[in-house]
Design a protein around this motif. Structure first.
Motif, short mmCIF file in Angstrom:
data_model
loop_
_atom_site.label_atom_id
_atom_site.label_comp_id
_atom_site.label_asym_id
_atom_site.label_seq_id
_atom_site.Cartn_x
_atom_site.Cartn_y
_atom_site.Cartn_z
N UNK A 161 0.58 -0.94 0.16
CA UNK A 161 -0.22 0.06 0.24
C UNK A 161 0.85 1.50 0.45
N UNK A 162 1.81 1.54 0.64
CA UNK A 162 2.57 2.64 1.31
C UNK A 162 3.53 2.74 -0.05
N UNK A 163 4.03 1.68 -0.92
CA UNK A 163 4.78 2.22 -2.39
C UNK A 163 3.56 1.45 -3.16
N UNK A 164 3.04 2.17 -3.53
CA UNK A 164 2.04 1.95 -4.89
C UNK A 164 2.10 0.45 -5.55
N UNK A 165 2.68 -0.61 -5.38
CA UNK A 165 3.46 -1.40 -6.39
C UNK A 165 2.72 -2.90 -6.37
N UNK A 166 2.25 -3.79 -6.84
CA UNK A 166 1.69 -5.25 -6.51
C UNK A 166 3.00 -5.62 -6.80
N UNK A 167 3.19 -6.65 -6.70
CA UNK A 167 4.40 -7.86 -6.05
C UNK A 167 4.30 -9.72 -6.58
N UNK A 168 4.26 -10.00 -7.47
CA UNK A 168 4.26 -11.47 -7.64
C UNK A 168 5.06 -12.70 -7.20
N UNK A 169 4.81 -13.26 -6.18
CA UNK A 169 6.07 -14.11 -5.34
C UNK A 169 6.19 -15.42 -6.21
N UNK A 170 6.83 -16.38 -5.90
CA UNK A 170 7.38 -17.50 -5.70
C UNK A 170 6.66 -18.29 -4.63
N UNK A 171 5.12 -18.86 -4.10
CA UNK A 171 5.00 -19.28 -3.00
C UNK A 171 5.52 -19.85 -2.46
N UNK A 172 6.53 -21.35 -2.76
CA UNK A 172 7.42 -21.99 -1.55
C UNK A 172 8.86 -21.76 -1.73
N UNK A 173 9.17 -20.39 -2.54
CA UNK A 173 10.72 -20.04 -2.37
C UNK A 173 10.85 -18.55 -1.15
N UNK A 174 9.78 -17.66 -1.89
CA UNK A 174 9.40 -16.51 -1.82
C UNK A 174 9.72 -15.65 -2.39
N UNK A 175 10.82 -16.51 -3.88
CA UNK A 175 11.33 -15.35 -4.81
C UNK A 175 10.71 -14.54 -5.74
#
Length: 170
Positions: A129-143
């Motif tokens: 919210x505070x940096x106005x971004x959407x991030x996609x991560x690998x759910x098993x590693x967090x990458x």
């Protein structure tokens, strides 16, 4: 005086896909013992799984903020909060509910306003919210898989389509 322990506080996270079980986050209530993620069977009125959730890290107490669970009931992601006022820190923990293990944990200075796991539990979308971004991560590693800066209005809801090919934000 007789000192009574603080009551445990359970917060419902989600009904599982079968509709016969629910996922709950339970605060230990004492400020010391780990929190627990529990699966409760509604028909038998019994707990079927209990998994400790790290509640103290680097001397900080982490409390429940919000969560999501994959449509196949295999993966759960928790957003935790620590601190108060201008000194707030955030943590994301992703858990394998089948293997009963923590897949990864990472602390952040940015607020994870929205979390969404893909239906198969392989990807995690996070709205910061505070940096106005959407991030996609690998759910098993967090990458981190990708990052997208979004307009001046930050969405407060995010969700995958049932087939996992689209991401809806609102």
């Amino acid at each position: 005086p007789d000192i009574q322990p603080a009551p445990r506080i359970s917060r419902p996270v989600a009904a599982l896909a079968s509709g016969e079980r629910g996922l709950y986050f339970t605060d230990s209530g004492d400020g010391v013992a780990p929190h627990r993620l529990q699966i409760w069977d509604f028909a038998s009125h019994a707990e079927t799984m209990s998994l400790p959730v790290s509640s103290i890290s680097n001397g900080e107490r982490w409390d429940f903020y919000h969560a999501d669970i994959s449509a196949d009931d295999r993966v759960c992601t928790l957003a935790l909060i620590s601190g108060q006022g201008n000194d707030v820190h955030w943590q994301i923990q992703t858990l394998d509910l089948v293997g009963r293990t923590r897949l990864w944990t990472e602390s952040f200075t940015h607020q994870p306003l929205g979390l969404a796991l893909s239906p198969d539990g392989t990807r995690l979308a996070v709205v910061w919210s505070d940096i106005s971004q959407i991030q996609m991560r690998d759910a098993s590693t967090g990458s981190r898989l990708w990052l997208q800066t979004i307009g001046p209005v930050v969405p407060d809801a995010i969700s995958f389509s049932p087939d996992g090919t689209k991401l809806a934000v609102a």
